[in-house]
Design a protein around this motif. Sequence first.
Motif, PDB file in Angstrom:
ATOM      1  N   HIS A  68      -9.668   2.672  -3.693  1.00  0.00           N
ATOM      2  CA  HIS A  68     -11.052   2.597  -3.253  1.00  0.00           C
ATOM      3  C   HIS A  68     -11.380   1.205  -2.740  1.00  0.00           C
ATOM      4  O   HIS A  68     -12.085   1.059  -1.747  1.00  0.00           O
ATOM      5  N   ASN A 105     -21.696  10.795  -9.308  1.00  0.00           N
ATOM      6  CA  ASN A 105     -21.270   9.904  -8.237  1.00  0.00           C
ATOM      7  C   ASN A 105     -20.430  10.648  -7.198  1.00  0.00           C
ATOM      8  O   ASN A 105     -20.682  10.569  -5.990  1.00  0.00           O
ATOM      9  N   ILE A 106     -19.459  11.411  -7.684  1.00  0.00           N
ATOM     10  CA  ILE A 106     -18.586  12.134  -6.759  1.00  0.00           C
ATOM     11  C   ILE A 106     -19.381  13.167  -5.971  1.00  0.00           C
ATOM     12  O   ILE A 106     -19.252  13.271  -4.749  1.00  0.00           O
ATOM     13  N   TYR A 144       0.822  -1.203   0.000  1.00  0.00           N
ATOM     14  CA  TYR A 144       0.000   0.000   0.000  1.00  0.00           C
ATOM     15  C   TYR A 144       0.863   1.263   0.000  1.00  0.00           C
ATOM     16  O   TYR A 144       0.613   2.193  -0.758  1.00  0.00           O
ATOM     17  N   TRP A 152      -3.396   5.144 -14.048  1.00  0.00           N
ATOM     18  CA  TRP A 152      -3.815   5.966 -12.904  1.00  0.00           C
ATOM     19  C   TRP A 152      -5.172   5.500 -12.393  1.00  0.00           C
ATOM     20  O   TRP A 152      -5.393   5.379 -11.195  1.00  0.00           O
ATOM     21  N   ILE A 165     -11.098  16.740  -9.089  1.00  0.00           N
ATOM     22  CA  ILE A 165     -11.464  16.010 -10.305  1.00  0.00           C
ATOM     23  C   ILE A 165     -12.651  16.690 -10.979  1.00  0.00           C
ATOM     24  O   ILE A 165     -12.700  16.843 -12.202  1.00  0.00           O
ATOM     25  N   LEU A 215     -19.592   9.579 -13.396  1.00  0.00           N
ATOM     26  CA  LEU A 215     -18.542   9.713 -12.389  1.00  0.00           C
ATOM     27  C   LEU A 215     -18.724  11.002 -11.599  1.00  0.00           C
ATOM     28  O   LEU A 215     -18.600  11.022 -10.374  1.00  0.00           O
ATOM     29  N   CYS A 262     -21.842  11.423  -3.503  1.00  0.00           N
ATOM     30  CA  CYS A 262     -21.084  10.753  -2.453  1.00  0.00           C
ATOM     31  C   CYS A 262     -20.491  11.764  -1.478  1.00  0.00           C
ATOM     32  O   CYS A 262     -20.516  11.564  -0.271  1.00  0.00           O
ATOM     33  N   ARG A 295      -4.883   6.604   9.559  1.00  0.00           N
ATOM     34  CA  ARG A 295      -4.143   5.876   8.533  1.00  0.00           C
ATOM     35  C   ARG A 295      -2.703   5.645   8.967  1.00  0.00           C
ATOM     36  O   ARG A 295      -2.207   6.293   9.871  1.00  0.00           O
ATOM     37  N   MET A 306      -9.663   1.010   0.754  1.00  0.00           N
ATOM     38  CA  MET A 306     -10.194   1.866   1.810  1.00  0.00           C
ATOM     39  C   MET A 306     -11.679   1.622   2.066  1.00  0.00           C
ATOM     40  O   MET A 306     -12.125   1.641   3.192  1.00  0.00           O
ATOM     41  N   MET A 307     -12.445   1.461   0.972  1.00  0.00           N
ATOM     42  CA  MET A 307     -13.889   1.479   1.148  1.00  0.00           C
ATOM     43  C   MET A 307     -14.536   0.114   1.061  1.00  0.00           C
ATOM     44  O   MET A 307     -15.597  -0.098   1.597  1.00  0.00           O
ATOM     45  N   HIS A 334     -11.448  14.705  -4.635  1.00  0.00           N
ATOM     46  CA  HIS A 334     -12.644  14.524  -5.458  1.00  0.00           C
ATOM     47  C   HIS A 334     -13.114  15.835  -6.052  1.00  0.00           C
ATOM     48  O   HIS A 334     -13.544  15.889  -7.203  1.00  0.00           O
ATOM     49  N   ALA A 339     -18.769   3.783  -7.926  1.00  0.00           N
ATOM     50  CA  ALA A 339     -17.535   4.483  -8.301  1.00  0.00           C
ATOM     51  C   ALA A 339     -16.533   3.508  -8.888  1.00  0.00           C
ATOM     52  O   ALA A 339     -15.921   3.763  -9.924  1.00  0.00           O
ATOM     53  N   VAL A 367      -9.400  13.752   1.174  1.00  0.00           N
ATOM     54  CA  VAL A 367     -10.068  13.026   0.079  1.00  0.00           C
ATOM     55  C   VAL A 367     -11.094  13.890  -0.630  1.00  0.00           C
ATOM     56  O   VAL A 367     -11.292  13.757  -1.839  1.00  0.00           O
ATOM     57  N   ARG A 404     -21.484  12.062   2.489  1.00  0.00           N
ATOM     58  CA  ARG A 404     -20.509  11.800   3.543  1.00  0.00           C
ATOM     59  C   ARG A 404     -20.100  13.057   4.298  1.00  0.00           C
ATOM     60  O   ARG A 404     -19.878  13.015   5.494  1.00  0.00           O
TER      61      ARG A 404
HETATM   62  C1  HEM Z   1     -10.895   9.424 -10.874  1.00  0.00           C
HETATM   63  C2  HEM Z   1     -11.595   9.511  -9.837  1.00  0.00           C
HETATM   64  C3  HEM Z   1     -11.215   9.316  -8.404  1.00  0.00           C
HETATM   65  C4  HEM Z   1     -10.007   9.363  -7.780  1.00  0.00           C
HETATM   66  C5  HEM Z   1      -8.639   9.636  -8.388  1.00  0.00           C
HETATM   67  C6  HEM Z   1     -10.225   9.115  -6.405  1.00  0.00           C
HETATM   68  C7  HEM Z   1      -9.236   9.067  -5.447  1.00  0.00           C
HETATM   69  C8  HEM Z   1      -9.435   8.711  -4.154  1.00  0.00           C
HETATM   70  C9  HEM Z   1      -8.427   8.546  -3.199  1.00  0.00           C
HETATM   71  C10 HEM Z   1      -6.958   8.706  -3.467  1.00  0.00           C
HETATM   72  C11 HEM Z   1      -9.010   8.198  -2.034  1.00  0.00           C
HETATM   73  C12 HEM Z   1      -8.319   7.984  -0.741  1.00  0.00           C
HETATM   74  C13 HEM Z   1      -7.964   6.570  -0.564  1.00  0.00           C
HETATM   75  C14 HEM Z   1      -7.163   6.460   0.654  1.00  0.00           C
HETATM   76  O1  HEM Z   1      -7.631   6.910   1.715  1.00  0.00           O
HETATM   77  O2  HEM Z   1      -6.062   5.934   0.568  1.00  0.00           O
HETATM   78  C15 HEM Z   1     -10.399   8.141  -2.245  1.00  0.00           C
HETATM   79  C16 HEM Z   1     -11.310   7.800  -1.271  1.00  0.00           C
HETATM   80  C17 HEM Z   1     -12.666   7.771  -1.500  1.00  0.00           C
HETATM   81  N1  HEM Z   1     -13.308   7.923  -2.697  1.00  0.00           N
HETATM   82 FE1  HEM Z   1     -12.446   8.448  -4.433  1.00  0.00          FE
HETATM   83  N2  HEM Z   1     -11.549   8.928  -6.194  1.00  0.00           N
HETATM   84  C18 HEM Z   1     -12.191   9.032  -7.406  1.00  0.00           C
HETATM   85  C19 HEM Z   1     -13.525   8.871  -7.654  1.00  0.00           C
HETATM   86  C20 HEM Z   1     -14.464   8.612  -6.685  1.00  0.00           C
HETATM   87  C21 HEM Z   1     -15.856   8.541  -6.941  1.00  0.00           C
HETATM   88  C22 HEM Z   1     -16.517   8.703  -8.286  1.00  0.00           C
HETATM   89  C23 HEM Z   1     -16.440   8.309  -5.763  1.00  0.00           C
HETATM   90  C24 HEM Z   1     -17.925   8.237  -5.608  1.00  0.00           C
HETATM   91  C25 HEM Z   1     -18.559   7.529  -4.854  1.00  0.00           C
HETATM   92  C26 HEM Z   1     -15.419   8.204  -4.750  1.00  0.00           C
HETATM   93  C27 HEM Z   1     -15.624   7.939  -3.415  1.00  0.00           C
HETATM   94  C28 HEM Z   1     -14.646   7.839  -2.472  1.00  0.00           C
HETATM   95  C29 HEM Z   1     -14.870   7.631  -1.086  1.00  0.00           C
HETATM   96  C30 HEM Z   1     -16.227   7.503  -0.421  1.00  0.00           C
HETATM   97  C31 HEM Z   1     -13.626   7.588  -0.473  1.00  0.00           C
HETATM   98  C32 HEM Z   1     -13.316   7.407   0.992  1.00  0.00           C
HETATM   99  C33 HEM Z   1     -13.329   8.703   1.687  1.00  0.00           C
HETATM  100  C34 HEM Z   1     -13.146   8.521   3.137  1.00  0.00           C
HETATM  101  O3  HEM Z   1     -12.154   7.911   3.540  1.00  0.00           O
HETATM  102  O4  HEM Z   1     -13.996   9.035   3.849  1.00  0.00           O
HETATM  103  N3  HEM Z   1     -14.218   8.403  -5.351  1.00  0.00           N
HETATM  104  N4  HEM Z   1     -10.651   8.471  -3.554  1.00  0.00           N
END
Ligand code: HEM
Lengths: 277, 447
Positions: A236, B77-78, A186, A228, B168, B74, B81, B428, A239-240, B165, B15, B161, B85
């Motif tokens: 995701h 969704n973002i 990770y 990427w 993006i 997407l 979401c 983390r 983490m999720m 998002h 997602a 985070v 949250r």
């Molecule tokens: C290209 C698109 C996206 C990228 C690059 C991205 C990137 C990330 C990254 C880097 C994390 C953190 C992971 C970690 O904690 O190590 C994250 C967490 C998360 N992502 Fe995304 N994401 C994208 C799209 C989305 C979309 C579309 C959703 C919609 C549901 C989403 C929902 C979440 C959620 C719920 C978390 C966890 C947040 C938390 O810890 O509370 N992501 N994302």
Amino acid sequence: MNSSFALSSATFIYALASVFYIGSFSFKKQILAKIGLIVLIIGFMDNTAGIILRWIESYQIGYGHAPFANMYESLVFFSWTVALLYIFVELKYKKDAIGVFATPLIFLAIAYASFDPSMGSKISPLVPALKSNWLIAHVITCFLGYAGFALAFGFAIMYFFKPEDPNSTSIFTRLPSLDLIDELTYQMVVFGFLFLTIGIITGAVWANSAWGKYWTWDPKETWSLVTWFVYAIFMHLRMMRGWGGKQLAWVSIIGFLCVLFTYFGVNFLLSGLHSYS
Amino acid sequence: MSDHIWQFFCSVKLAVYTLVALTVTSIIGTVILQNGSDQEYLRLYGQTWTNLIKVFNINDMYHAWWFLGLIVLLCINIVVCSIERLTVTWKIIFPKAVRFKLARFTKQKQTASFLLEKSSDTVLPKYETFLSKHVGKVVREETQAGVALFAEKGRWTRIGVYIIHFSILLLLVGALIGTLFGFKANLRLDEGATSDTAFLAKKRTAIKLGFEIRCNDFEVQFYDTGAPKEFKSNLTIIENGKETFTKDIRVNHPLRYKGINIFQSFYGTAQPDAVLLEIVRRSDKETTQHEIRVGQQLSLPGEQGTFKLEGFLPNYDFQGNNLGEAFILTVTPKKGSVFQIGLPTRFPTFDKMRKGDLAFVIKKFEQKHYTGLQITKDPGVLYVYAGFIFLILGCWVTFFMSHQSVCIQIESDTQATSKVFVFGITNRNKQSQKLKIKKMATKLKDL
Ligand code: HEM
């Protein structure tokens, strides 16, 4: 000493380091791994000297550019970044067993550069579009990203070797605990993701300053985006969705295959279809 | 019902599926030819596949409705979401008052403990200053077993985070603005020429720039290998008939004016429109020189007739051989019939091989270049760059910073000895906190 001597000797020193790590692992001799690390560091310094010398030589010839201009130079630099990152990880986590999976990668990349006859190792001039400081920023960040993913790949492979049964007699019981492998994978993905992100961004900024378009869906760009995406999926899932272990190790392996394709495949397989624009 | 839709859009599962779909479909465009002509598709893929490619716009798939649809999915969704949250986590991230629960700390694996030959009263103030210096504001609580000190830092980093998002979304908004209000066009300018119109790269339609560009000069330098080293154009911008300014542009060093970017992109040789010719008369070896322009007709020396410079051919064919660039002359002698000759620039004395009284030799001509400019406008770039910055910041905060809380619990059995526990909680990278807690414990012991 000139750059080609430095780089070909670095190839052999890296080979030697791999031998020490593998020997240490197979014969359970800690001391061999200690020597391996020292040899690796020597190889790394030799590699560094080679890159710097090549840079200087390019100025002496009159071309004057950073040594990141062709496949040969990029592979040499790839070995350098993986070696740097690996040395850092070993010093931080103090687990030499992981060297078995990492040092051969460092050796393979530079050996491919040195021994493949189709690899032009001559210093060649730069086309005008490549003459930009963004080139340096772009190449360094992308390759740090690739290095992170390469090590993540090496660590992910360990999952498939490490026996689940702690009393197993396999030599692979010596690998770090599954928890630590997971953590290491990770951490490497995170490192790689950050730098790939910066790499794609510097590439986009550069393209915008050279051609007026930050994104053109050129195959190389597209494949870096694909890579990427794969690692974003990795995060995701971890983490999720609570993924881990072998399941997640597969995602990391797929990610690294994408890296390889972005790096080699696009040049060798797709360039015939698309001209750079 | 609407609740169902909401739930559908706020799942991380969606997602992941969307990202997988984007990943897989993005690959298609790198293997199947993009923006080719109908003939190319037929030749490469055959009739059936070509029809399929056409129906699904795979010939321009990054702009196809279904690909844009995935991107919109997407985005929704973002947004959904994040709203879902953040309404919950906002209170966690920015609480009115910070509360600590000892029970949560004692469950963690990141712990260390040691025995002290001192009473809790003597070390307590020292530990308090230590914590407030290295972690944050200290909260002190009496517990059943003794005293507990709590401190935390980096609570705000949980917002990381959301920054990722959000960035993006910014990127995609910037890209949308660029597609709607920007353009990418080409302009070919001969040295000395002026134009106020460029042509769109894809559709070839004309686009007015609102000012004129004049190319004063073009220069190209080569390496000894013959590869181009550097090329540059000297341009003047003319607005409302007045020269505004003059600037050199090179590859990687464009000119930006009124939101329009002018890039050095390609170059070529323009057709020369004049040449200095020498006419050699075989009979008496007498030579004369004549400067002639395209379309001009001059008389031959000695009133023998006339000759006319018809033009310039990039590929002159001589008995089946391509001799490259050549001037074309029509000679009308007084006696005999009219004939045409070609004078290849590579072989200036080529015409001497022809049997005839007069031979034409190229003495000099001005090799003009044209410069190829790429002209773009993209008002979305600012948003995209802002997105880039937020993306890097967001990644940094998310990956390398964390919300960490520390608890020091001191249990005193007697006046002389006490037992100290150090606990940590983090959102983390538990591994590295474990090490930190161990280090902290050794330092506390020596205080
Ligand atoms: C290209 C698109 C996206 C990228 C690059 C991205 C990137 C990330 C990254 C880097 C994390 C953190 C992971 C970690 O904690 O190590 C994250 C967490 C998360 N992502 Fe995304 N994401 C994208 C799209 C989305 C979309 C579309 C959703 C919609 C549901 C989403 C929902 C979440 C959620 C719920 C978390 C966890 C947040 C938390 O810890 O509370 N992501 N994302």
